[in-house]
Design an enzyme around this catalytic site. Structure first.
Site, PDB file in Angstrom:
ATOM      1  N   ASP A 487       0.856  -1.177   0.000  1.00 38.77           N
ATOM      2  CA  ASP A 487       0.000   0.000   0.000  1.00 38.77           C
ATOM      3  C   ASP A 487       0.898   1.234   0.000  1.00 38.77           C
ATOM      4  O   ASP A 487       2.057   1.177   0.430  1.00 38.77           O
ATOM      5  CB  ASP A 487      -0.913   0.016   1.220  1.00 38.77           C
ATOM      6  CG  ASP A 487      -1.897   1.182   1.185  1.00 38.77           C
ATOM      7  OD1 ASP A 487      -2.803   1.166   0.334  1.00 38.77           O
ATOM      8  OD2 ASP A 487      -1.738   2.120   1.986  1.00 38.77           O
ATOM      9  N   GLU A 489       0.955   5.677   0.703  1.00 38.88           N
ATOM     10  CA  GLU A 489       0.330   6.936   1.112  1.00 38.88           C
ATOM     11  C   GLU A 489       0.975   8.031   0.271  1.00 38.88           C
ATOM     12  O   GLU A 489       2.181   7.974  -0.018  1.00 38.88           O
ATOM     13  CB  GLU A 489       0.526   7.200   2.603  1.00 38.88           C
ATOM     14  CG  GLU A 489      -0.078   6.144   3.518  1.00 38.88           C
ATOM     15  CD  GLU A 489      -1.585   6.052   3.415  1.00 38.88           C
ATOM     16  OE1 GLU A 489      -2.216   7.058   3.016  1.00 38.88           O
ATOM     17  OE2 GLU A 489      -2.145   4.976   3.716  1.00 38.88           O
ATOM     18  N   ASP A 533      -4.440  18.653   3.914  1.00 36.99           N
ATOM     19  CA  ASP A 533      -5.559  17.725   3.715  1.00 36.99           C
ATOM     20  C   ASP A 533      -5.079  16.287   3.602  1.00 36.99           C
ATOM     21  O   ASP A 533      -5.808  15.355   3.967  1.00 36.99           O
ATOM     22  CB  ASP A 533      -6.341  18.106   2.453  1.00 36.99           C
ATOM     23  CG  ASP A 533      -7.182  19.367   2.657  1.00 36.99           C
ATOM     24  OD1 ASP A 533      -7.386  19.742   3.829  1.00 36.99           O
ATOM     25  OD2 ASP A 533      -7.606  19.963   1.656  1.00 36.99           O
ATOM     26  N   HIS A 538      -2.888  10.463   6.562  1.00 38.90           N
ATOM     27  CA  HIS A 538      -1.803   9.532   6.912  1.00 38.90           C
ATOM     28  C   HIS A 538      -0.886  10.028   8.018  1.00 38.90           C
ATOM     29  O   HIS A 538      -0.061   9.259   8.523  1.00 38.90           O
ATOM     30  CB  HIS A 538      -0.972   9.191   5.675  1.00 38.90           C
ATOM     31  CG  HIS A 538      -0.533  10.369   4.861  1.00 38.90           C
ATOM     32  ND1 HIS A 538       0.259  11.373   5.364  1.00 38.90           N
ATOM     33  CD2 HIS A 538      -0.792  10.688   3.565  1.00 38.90           C
ATOM     34  CE1 HIS A 538       0.497  12.262   4.401  1.00 38.90           C
ATOM     35  NE2 HIS A 538      -0.144  11.878   3.308  1.00 38.90           N
ATOM     36  N   HIS A 628      -5.185   3.882   7.558  1.00 32.42           N
ATOM     37  CA  HIS A 628      -4.604   5.010   6.833  1.00 32.42           C
ATOM     38  C   HIS A 628      -3.120   5.187   7.140  1.00 32.42           C
ATOM     39  O   HIS A 628      -2.594   6.291   7.090  1.00 32.42           O
ATOM     40  CB  HIS A 628      -5.368   6.310   7.119  1.00 32.42           C
ATOM     41  CG  HIS A 628      -6.745   6.316   6.515  1.00 32.42           C
ATOM     42  ND1 HIS A 628      -6.968   6.327   5.154  1.00 32.42           N
ATOM     43  CD2 HIS A 628      -7.966   6.286   7.106  1.00 32.42           C
ATOM     44  CE1 HIS A 628      -8.285   6.320   4.938  1.00 32.42           C
ATOM     45  NE2 HIS A 628      -8.898   6.288   6.096  1.00 32.42           N
ATOM     46  N   ASP A 633      -2.638  -0.595   6.490  1.00 31.27           N
ATOM     47  CA  ASP A 633      -3.541  -0.970   5.392  1.00 31.27           C
ATOM     48  C   ASP A 633      -3.046  -2.222   4.672  1.00 31.27           C
ATOM     49  O   ASP A 633      -3.847  -3.036   4.200  1.00 31.27           O
ATOM     50  CB  ASP A 633      -3.665   0.186   4.401  1.00 31.27           C
ATOM     51  CG  ASP A 633      -4.513   1.320   4.963  1.00 31.27           C
ATOM     52  OD1 ASP A 633      -5.018   1.176   6.086  1.00 31.27           O
ATOM     53  OD2 ASP A 633      -4.664   2.349   4.284  1.00 31.27           O
TER      54      ASP A 633
END
Length: 677
Positions: A487, A489, A533, A538, A628, A633
């Site tokens: 995964d 971020e 944002d 994360h 997150h 994840d």
């Protein structure tokens, strides 16, 4: 390094030698018989010039040495004496007439030096008085405490202690500043808790309880350790402790008495059945009282032992490190969960259990993991072998885990936590022993977000997932494949508009086991600022990536980790887009086969709706922790993958080629749905 210039004496000596050499050469030339006749007068003139300039030079140097050199040397000696003198006196300007301005400047510096020395002396005196006052206050506070307090540095030397510590340890002749702590307290529990605190994240609790023993074995000590931090560094630790020897002994006696009473009641209650095998009302009431007493007793027994929340991955990591070099292979598997217990005695109990199983069965390879049933957490130790008889289980529970803790056994450790016995399960030649624990609150509290974050939007660039037949690999059973579940971020959701990866993590899945101990986890410097944002999702900030490597460095590392495994991600097209755009810069190509758990779940459910990672995990009863984060994840996606493999096998889809065919069908349905929308 500053250049070292030659001394004046050396320079003068070189000049003298060169001049003498020139005069000697001129004289030899004049006395030579072979010189031209017309050059005699010129040679004599040059000789006289050399001789005259030499005399003038040495005369000037002599005068300079008398007027400047010697006074300067004396002045230098006086300045050195002033610097080292207890009381500074100015130099006498009259003694240095030729250097009067220099002497006056030195006197100005001396005056400032004297003033600065006085100010420093006053500051030191004031600070010393303040320190002594604070020291007296601290000593008074410490001596009023009934708990022993010991402050140690990282060499485990005693830096500070109070009278209670001296009294509790009963080693008045051994306690002293600078002496080793481990001459007083058992070494192992202290080092374990110190390791736990050092590796605990800054947001975690800053102290931890533990139980140890005095080195002479006469006392059991219950303590709490805290780290001493100076700015960003850890300089030592503080232990506050009390003697619980009598409490433990009394509790052990009560334990034996209550257990004997409860067991003695169970037999007669069972005999109160009527001819039909039913319990009369009175017997049921007595049985209920016995069960109530048992539950209350277990609660009291487990409540006094010092415990804290433990991340199961950290717990098993300690076990694996302790067994390193023993010839036993221990693999951490499954999703990590938060447990509540005494990590030190649990580590010792698991280690003792593994060693005894190995000695009793000959097994050399073990899996350790943790699972939750919603009410309890369970530590699971499994290996390949046959069923274990009850006497063997009892023997393993009697194994001593630490002589420093009064000969505590595996059974004692279990009793401190839940009072449950070892539970054996046997399935397809795999034996599993389970130990019950309470669930930790820390992980549950972390799972409650202040703000419900929306799921990542689906990314429909399915060309990234277009794959043909996998050849021989395609015929391998899904359950037998090696997967790398990963995964990312990112700074945002638009890779073609400049967004970059800030974190890349993965976990390996082999033969249906999530190898929690074989993870890949990197924070990446994206080369750009991270929008607030995105930080909200994360938690990775600009400060956290300043000293981290760029993706061009991390991707080759990830490729080496993934090797030829099948890559798996949830909404894989999103993560692959970020990776594929940076392959050329990184010099690697990810030509691995790829499975997407979002599309596989859509195929299994027959609908593309509600296929977020949270929704799928909720449907399968998978506990979500550290959501997150790339690693969190990845672990959840790995657990989802294993559930999906079960669901696919029920539908007759057992090989990689069959799974990829199902994936392609789902992508086609998605494309048609998008075309119609």
């Amino acid at each position: 390094m500053r250049a070292k210039w030659p001394s004046a004496t050396l320079v003068l000596s070189v000049v003298f030698i060169l001049h003498a050499a020139c005069v000697l050469a001129a004289w030899l030339f004049l006395t030579s018989e072979e010189q031209p006749s017309g050059s005699v007068a010129l040679s004599q003139f040059l000789f006289l010039v050399f001789a005259a300039t030499g005399a003038l030079l040495f005369g000037v140097l002599g005068i300079f040495r008398t007027i400047v050199g010697r006074p300067a040397k004396r002045l230098g000696i006086d300045v050195v004496a002033i610097a080292h003198a207890e009381r500074c006196q100015p130099v006498e300007v009259e003694r240095y007439a030729s250097l009067a301005r220099v002497a006056e400047a030195i006197n100005i510096l001396v005056a400032k030096f004297v003033s600065a020395r006085a100010e420093v002396g006053q500051a030191v005196t004031s600070a010393t008085a303040t320190v002594e006052t604070e020291k007296a206050r601290l000593a008074a506070i410490l001596n009023d405490l009934h708990e022993g307090v010991v402050l140690c540095n990282f060499k485990h030397q005693v830096v500070l202690y109070n009278q209670a510590a001296l009294r509790l340890l009963q080693v008045a002749g051994e306690m002293g500043l600078g002496r080793p702590l481990f001459g007083l307290i058992a070494k192992e529990p202290v080092l374990h808790i110190l390791d736990v605190l050092i590796h605990r994240p800054p947001s975690g609790v800053g102290s931890a309880p533990f139980v140890s023993g005095s080195t002479d074995g006469r006392a059991i000590l219950q303590g709490r350790m805290s780290l001493v931090r100076t700015q960003s560094e850890i300089s030592g630790y503080v232990i506050a402790f009390d003697d619980v020897t009598e409490s433990v002994s009394a509790l052990a006696r009560r334990d034996a008495l209550v257990r004997e009473t409860i067991e003695s009641l169970r037999g007669p209650v069972c005999l109160l059945t009527d001819p039909n095998g039913d319990f009369p009302a009175a017997a049921r009431d007595i049985a209920a009282v016995v069960e109530h007493l048992t539950a209350d007793y277990r609660s009291l027994l487990t409540g006094w032992w010092p415990m804290t929340d433990i991340h199961s991955a950290d717990l098993f990591d300690f076990v694996i490190r302790r067994l390193h070099g023993s010839g036993l292979a221990v693999t951490m598997t499954g999703l990590p969960i938060w447990l509540h217990g005494d990590s030190h005695t649990l580590v010792l109990a698991i280690e003792a259990l593994v060693r005894n199983i190995a000695a009793g069965t000959g097994a050399k390879a073990f899996d350790v993991g943790a699972v939750s049933d919603g009410r309890h957490g369970w530590i699971c130790v499994s290996w390949l072998g046959g069923r274990i008889d009850d006497e063997c289980l009892k023997t393993w529970q009697r194994a001593v885990v630490s002589s420093a803790l009064g000969g505590m056994t595996v059974g004692d450790v279990m009793g401190h936590h839940t009072r449950q016995e070892l539970i054996e399960e046997n399935h397809d030649g795999e034996v599993m022993l389970r130990i019950a624990l309470s669930l930790g609150r820390e992980g549950q509290d972390r799972g409650i977000a202040d703000e419900k974050l929306p799921p990542r939007p689906e990314f429909f660039d399915f060309d990234l997932l277009a794959q043909g037949a996998a050849g021989e690999l395609g015929q391998v059973a899904l359950r037998s494949l090696t997967y790398v579940v990963f995964d990312t971020e990112t700074t945002g959701l638009h890779p073609t508009s400049g967004d970059q990866i800030v974190s890349l993590a993965a976990v390996r899945v082999v033969n249906g086991r999530i190898l929690t101990g074989e993870t890949f986890n990197r924070i990446v410097n994206p080369g750009r600022s991270i929008p607030p944002d995105s930080v909200k999702f994360h938690g990775i900030t600009d400060d956290m990536v300043i000293d981290k490597p760029p993706l061009s460095v991390v991707l080759p590392q990830f490729k080496a980790y993934a090797a030829d495994a099948v890559l798996v991600a949830h909404n894989a097209a999103f993560d692959l887009k970020f990776i594929r755009m940076r392959e050329a810069d990184s010099g690697v190509v990810f030509d691995n086969r790829v499975l997407d758990t979002m599309l596989l779940s859509s195929f299994v459910d027959g609908t593309p709706e509600n296929q977020s990672l949270d929704a799928i995990a909720d449907r399968y009863g998978i506990q979500v922790t550290d959501r997150h984060t790339a690693l969190g994840d990845s672990l959840v996606t790995a657990a989802v993958l294993l559930r999906l493999i079960d669901a696919l096998e029920v539908r007759g889809i057992t090989t990689l080629d069959q799974a990829m065919t199902s994936l392609n069908m789902t992508m086609e349905l998605h494309n048609r749905g998008l075309a119609l929308s």
